[in-house]
Structures are given as structure tokens and as C-alpha cells.
Scaffold this active site. Structure first.
Site, short mmCIF file in Angstrom:
data_model
loop_
_atom_site.label_atom_id
_atom_site.label_comp_id
_atom_site.label_asym_id
_atom_site.label_seq_id
_atom_site.Cartn_x
_atom_site.Cartn_y
_atom_site.Cartn_z
N CYS A 173 0.71 0.05 10.30
CA CYS A 173 0.28 -0.89 9.46
C CYS A 173 1.11 -1.86 8.66
O CYS A 173 2.45 -1.32 7.96
CB CYS A 173 -0.65 -0.30 8.30
SG CYS A 173 -1.34 -1.56 7.24
N ARG A 229 -17.47 -2.48 18.34
CA ARG A 229 -16.77 -3.60 18.04
C ARG A 229 -15.39 -3.68 18.74
O ARG A 229 -14.46 -2.82 18.67
CB ARG A 229 -16.54 -3.72 16.50
CG ARG A 229 -15.75 -5.11 16.34
CD ARG A 229 -15.86 -5.46 14.73
NE ARG A 229 -17.17 -5.17 14.31
CZ ARG A 229 -17.68 -4.59 13.43
NH1 ARG A 229 -16.79 -3.70 12.77
NH2 ARG A 229 -18.68 -4.37 12.97
N CYS A 255 0.75 -1.10 0.16
CA CYS A 255 0.23 0.06 0.07
C CYS A 255 0.89 1.18 0.10
O CYS A 255 1.84 1.33 0.76
CB CYS A 255 -0.84 -0.12 1.27
SG CYS A 255 -1.97 1.40 1.35
N CYS A 304 0.90 4.63 6.88
CA CYS A 304 0.23 4.58 8.21
C CYS A 304 1.29 3.51 9.00
O CYS A 304 1.67 2.53 8.81
CB CYS A 304 -0.98 3.98 8.13
SG CYS A 304 -2.14 4.40 6.93
N CYS A 349 -16.31 -8.93 6.07
CA CYS A 349 -15.60 -7.74 5.78
C CYS A 349 -14.50 -7.96 4.82
O CYS A 349 -13.61 -8.57 5.23
CB CYS A 349 -15.27 -6.96 7.08
SG CYS A 349 -14.61 -5.37 6.63
N CYS A 375 -19.02 2.15 9.26
CA CYS A 375 -18.08 1.72 9.92
C CYS A 375 -17.03 2.49 10.29
O CYS A 375 -16.10 2.43 9.45
CB CYS A 375 -18.14 0.34 9.58
SG CYS A 375 -16.79 -0.45 10.67
N CYS A 411 -19.48 -5.90 4.16
CA CYS A 411 -18.73 -4.76 4.38
C CYS A 411 -17.63 -4.65 3.69
O CYS A 411 -16.98 -5.76 3.53
CB CYS A 411 -18.62 -4.69 5.90
SG CYS A 411 -17.61 -3.03 6.39
N1 SAM Z 1 -6.49 0.54 3.32
C1 SAM Z 1 -7.83 0.87 3.73
C2 SAM Z 1 -7.91 1.93 4.83
O1 SAM Z 1 -6.65 2.34 5.47
O2 SAM Z 1 -8.87 2.48 5.01
C3 SAM Z 1 -8.53 -0.46 4.30
C4 SAM Z 1 -7.71 -1.48 5.05
S1 SAM Z 1 -6.81 -0.81 6.46
C5 SAM Z 1 -5.61 -2.05 7.12
C6 SAM Z 1 -8.26 -1.01 7.71
C7 SAM Z 1 -8.08 -0.39 9.27
O3 SAM Z 1 -7.19 -1.62 9.57
C8 SAM Z 1 -7.09 0.67 9.27
O4 SAM Z 1 -7.95 1.89 9.28
C9 SAM Z 1 -6.76 0.69 10.75
O5 SAM Z 1 -7.60 1.23 11.60
C10 SAM Z 1 -6.83 -1.19 11.02
N2 SAM Z 1 -5.43 -1.46 11.51
C11 SAM Z 1 -4.38 -1.56 10.44
N3 SAM Z 1 -3.23 -2.11 10.85
C12 SAM Z 1 -3.52 -2.20 12.33
C13 SAM Z 1 -2.90 -2.70 13.25
N4 SAM Z 1 -1.48 -3.06 13.25
N5 SAM Z 1 -3.37 -2.69 14.53
C14 SAM Z 1 -4.82 -2.27 14.81
N6 SAM Z 1 -5.46 -2.05 13.49
C15 SAM Z 1 -4.72 -2.03 12.49
C1 DTB Z 2 -11.00 -2.34 11.70
O1 DTB Z 2 -11.30 -1.33 12.40
N1 DTB Z 2 -10.09 -3.24 12.16
C2 DTB Z 2 -9.70 -4.28 11.07
C3 DTB Z 2 -11.33 -3.95 10.10
N2 DTB Z 2 -11.44 -2.45 10.60
C4 DTB Z 2 -10.63 -3.86 8.46
C5 DTB Z 2 -8.83 -4.43 10.65
C6 DTB Z 2 -7.64 -4.92 11.84
C7 DTB Z 2 -6.37 -5.15 10.82
C8 DTB Z 2 -5.40 -5.67 12.07
C9 DTB Z 2 -3.81 -5.78 11.41
C10 DTB Z 2 -3.99 -6.66 10.47
O2 DTB Z 2 -4.39 -7.92 10.60
O3 DTB Z 2 -3.31 -6.57 9.36
FE1 SF4 Z 3 -2.42 1.29 3.36
FE2 SF4 Z 3 -2.64 0.05 5.65
FE3 SF4 Z 3 -2.95 2.78 5.73
FE4 SF4 Z 3 -4.83 0.79 5.04
S1 SF4 Z 3 -3.89 1.31 7.03
S2 SF4 Z 3 -4.27 2.79 3.96
S3 SF4 Z 3 -3.84 -0.69 3.98
S4 SF4 Z 3 -1.06 1.40 4.90
#
Ligand code: SAM
Ligand code: DTB
Ligand code: SF4
Length: 335
Positions: free
Chosen positions: A76, A277, A69, A73, A113, A205, A145
Site C-alpha cells: 500500500c 469485481r 496510515c 500493508c 465507494c 464487500c 460503500c
Molecule cells: N485502510 C482501509 C483498509 O485497509 O481496509 C481501507 C483502504 S485500503 C487502501 C483498501 C484496499 O485497497 C486494501 O484492502 C487492498 O486490498 C487494496 N489495495 C491497496 N493498495 C493496493 C495496491 N497497491 N494494489 C492493489 N490493491 C491495493
Molecule cells: C478494493 O478491493 N480495491 C479498491 C477498493 N477496494 C477500496 C482499492 C484499490 C486501491 C489501489 C491502490 C490505490 O489506488 O491506492
Molecule cells: Fe492503511 Fe493501506 Fe493498509 Fe488500508 S491498505 S490499512 S490504507 S496501509
């Protein structure tokens, strides 16, 4: 043990009258910082007016497009800016995704989702494939979702027409702390996508992550933002940071679980009709901490061995926990 529930707690009619969108920052602060017995009593009282206290919504995640991506973030593992050892994968085949959903529905999961590591939803064939996934999952009678990054109005309308029930797009933290976590987009970008989702008639959500090194005032700021959205997000995921090696937040000290409990209780009080949630991080919480989160008003969880890329408690563990608490999965509303 018990054959008959002691309380047949049905949500009371007309409770939606009490939903407020004009919370003052000082009010949110006072709720978050209240003595714990006071906070929990207030959260429970409200929870029972709006929800059945023994019911939990079960949701399953699937990563339909993994890694690489362009966003940065800091939490992530799927960001191309860091090396967290996540194997990149192109968009999955719709047939495969629908078969995973069918199997989840067979286990009683009621919400599915689909998450993609995109900055914004793409156009062309990839978007057509996502629409096919949405149609297929919707036909199974599950709540559908998606979380695909930023959306245009046109994309939101197409997703709605395909049967999408909800769109996940998190605000993640307070506006003040946001720039310390993400530099490739701004808070306003998130709010714009949320508005497009609403205009298309898709439910929202939207939640955040705790444990990223933010201060208590940032957690309060996030909750204040969420509770000021009108209407409130129908679903509010509260994630505890999953600390992944290779991401900038890997070495964050673990969050005090009581912060999760306080945030969930505060969300329950501020957004009484919403599903709150207990999202990522359950693997790192003790059964007692998870129980306190339920008592604080969490009524939805992610189930299945995996979240998007990180582990989640397995079905046996979850079944045992819910059974020991006398709680039951919610039936689907999507049919
Ligand atoms: N890329 C899209 C976005 O960021 O909206 C969708 C996928 S992103 C992985 C969805 C959500 O996962 C993020 O907004 C974040 O809140 C959560 N997330 C990602 N990495 C995480 C982590 N290491 N621990 C907890 N939540 C995480
Ligand atoms: C949300 O708030 N948490 C979920 C879902 N929406 C998409 C994602 C959590 C991701 C946790 C890190 C991972 O498994 O990559
Ligand atoms: Fe990309 Fe992860 Fe950020 Fe979603 S949370 S925009 S997958 S870097």
C-alpha cells in the site's frame, strides 16, 4: 452491428438455492486448477443462471482521507511506513465528496465507494463528517460503500442508519501468507470487523489482491476463505497488485493475467450470486485479458481516472471497451 441481443439472458428464479458455503479445500483446488476450457464453461454456465451476462456494475472510488496510515500493508502506497510519494491529506469536506458523487451519478455510475487510509474508523467530528458524506451520497440514489478500516458495532450501526449499503474490508490473501504482507494486524481482526458489518445489516464487500508473491495455494486459500463466509460477501473485489515505487512490493514480477482469469472464474463458481469485481490493476491488463475476466464472470469494475491514489482507465477507454463487447453498465438498485 447487431440490433437485437441473441440471448435475452435473465437470471433464473430460484437459483439462490444452489449457493453453498461448505466448499472443501480440495474442491476449490480442483476448480482453480481445471483445464481452462472446462473452468470457463462452468463459470459461464453459473454466471448466466444468476446474472445478465451483458451487464457490468460501474463503481467509482474516492480517497476521502489519504496517506499516513499506521498499518504496514506491504502493497500500500498510503502506509506511513513507506515513502511512495503520496501526498498526505486530511479528511475531505463532505460537500466536496458529495459533489464528486453527484458528478459520477450524472455519468451513470451506480456505486460510490469512499476509502480512507485509517487503521480504524475514528470517533468525534471526523466520523460525523463521514456519516454526512454517506447521507449525501445515499440521497443521490447511488449504492454507497465505505472502507475505513476496523469498525466497532456502534460505528457500523451508525453507518447503516446513515444509509450505507456496503462496507469494503478485504481479507487480501490466505491466512498463511497474511503475516508476510501485514504485521500490524491479524486475519482475525479482519473477520471481526466483517462480523460487525454483518450484524449491522450492511452488505459485505470483501476480496483480495493477487500478484504479491503469494503461491497458487494462497490464492486458492483466499478464495476458500471468502466462499466459507456465511452469507457470502455480496461483492468480491479481485485486485491485481498495483506495484507502486517505494512500497516493499514495488519490484514484484508482474502477475500472469491468466491467474486473474482463473481466480475470477473460481470466485464466480464458488459464490454464484455475488458481484465479482475486476478491481485494481485494469490499467496493467490488456483489453483481451479484461475480456477474459468478463467471460470468467466478472460483472463489476471501478471506473474513473483514479482508484484511490493510482491511475485507472479513463471513461472514454472504458466506454469504448464495453461498447466493443456489447456490454452495458447496470442500472442502480439503490433508489
Ligand atoms: N485502510 C482501509 C483498509 O485497509 O481496509 C481501507 C483502504 S485500503 C487502501 C483498501 C484496499 O485497497 C486494501 O484492502 C487492498 O486490498 C487494496 N489495495 C491497496 N493498495 C493496493 C495496491 N497497491 N494494489 C492493489 N490493491 C491495493
Ligand atoms: C478494493 O478491493 N480495491 C479498491 C477498493 N477496494 C477500496 C482499492 C484499490 C486501491 C489501489 C491502490 C490505490 O489506488 O491506492
Ligand atoms: Fe492503511 Fe493501506 Fe493498509 Fe488500508 S491498505 S490499512 S490504507 S496501509
Amino acid at each position: 452491428m447487431g440490433t437485437k441481443p441473441m440471448l435475452e439472458a435473465a437470471p433464473s428464479a430460484g437459483a439462490t438455492r444452489d449457493v453453498r458455503h461448505d466448499w472443501k479445500r480440495a474442491e476449490v483446488e480442483a476448480i482453480y486448477r481445471a483445464a481452462l476450457p472446462e473452468l470457463m464453461f462452468r463459470a459461464q454456465t453459473i454466471h448466466r443462471q444468476f446474472h445478465s451476462p451483458d451487464r457490468v456494475q460501474t463503481c467509482q472510488l474516492i480517497s476521502i482521507k489519504t496517506g499516513g496510515c499506521p498499518e504496514d500493508c506491504a502493497y500500500c502506497p498510503q502506509s506511513a511506513h513507506y515513502d511512495a510519494g503520496v501526498e498526505r491529506e486530511d479528511l475531505l469536506d463532505p460537500e466536496h465528496v458529495i459533489s464528486v458523487a453527484r458528478e459520477a451519478a450524472g455519468r451513470g455510475v451506480t456505486r460510490f465507494c469512499m476509502g480512507a487510509a485509517w487503521r480504524q474508523a475514528p470517533g468525534g467530528q471526523e466520523f460525523e463528517n463521514v456519516l454526512e458524506m454517506v447521507r449525501g451520497v445515499s440521497a443521490l440514489g447511488m449504492e454507497v460503500c465505505c472502507t475505513l478500516g476496523m469498525l466497532t458495532d456502534v460505528q457500523a450501526v451508525k453507518l447503516k442508519e446513515a444509509g450505507l449499503n456496503a462496507y469494503n474490508h478485504n481479507l487480501d490473501t490466505s491466512p498463511d501468507f497474511y503475516g508476510s504482507i501485514i504485521t500490524t494486524r491479524v486475519y482475525e481482526d479482519r473477520l471481526k470487523t466483517l462480523a460487525a458489518v454483518r450484524r449491522a445489516g450492511i452488505t459485505v464487500c470483501c476480496g483480495g489482491i493477487l500478484g504479491m508473491g503469494e503461491r497458487e495455494t494462497d490464492r486458492i486459500g483466499l478464495l476458500h476463505q471468502l466462499a466459507s463466509l456465511q452469507p457470502h460477501p455480496e461483492s468480491v473485489p479481485i485486485n491485481m497488485l498495483v506495484r507502486v515505487e517505494g512500497t516493499p512490493l514495488a519490484a514484484m514480477p508482474p502477475l500472469d493475467p491468466m491467474e486473474m482469469v482463473r481466480a475470477i472464474a473460481t470466485a464466480r463458481i464458488l459464490m454464484p450470486a455475488s458481484r465479482v469485481r475486476l478491481a485494481a490493476g485494469r490499467k496493467q491488463l490488456s483489453p483481451e485479458a479484461v475480456t477474459l475476466c468478463f467471460l470468467a464472470g466478472a460483472n463489476s469494475i471501478f471506473v474513473g481516472e483514479k482508484l484511490l491514489t493510482t491511475p485507472n482507465p479513463g471513461p472514454d477507454e472504458d466506454e469504448q471497451l464495453l461498447q466493443s463487447l456489447g456490454m452495458k453498465p447496470l442500472e442502480s438498485h439503490a433508489i
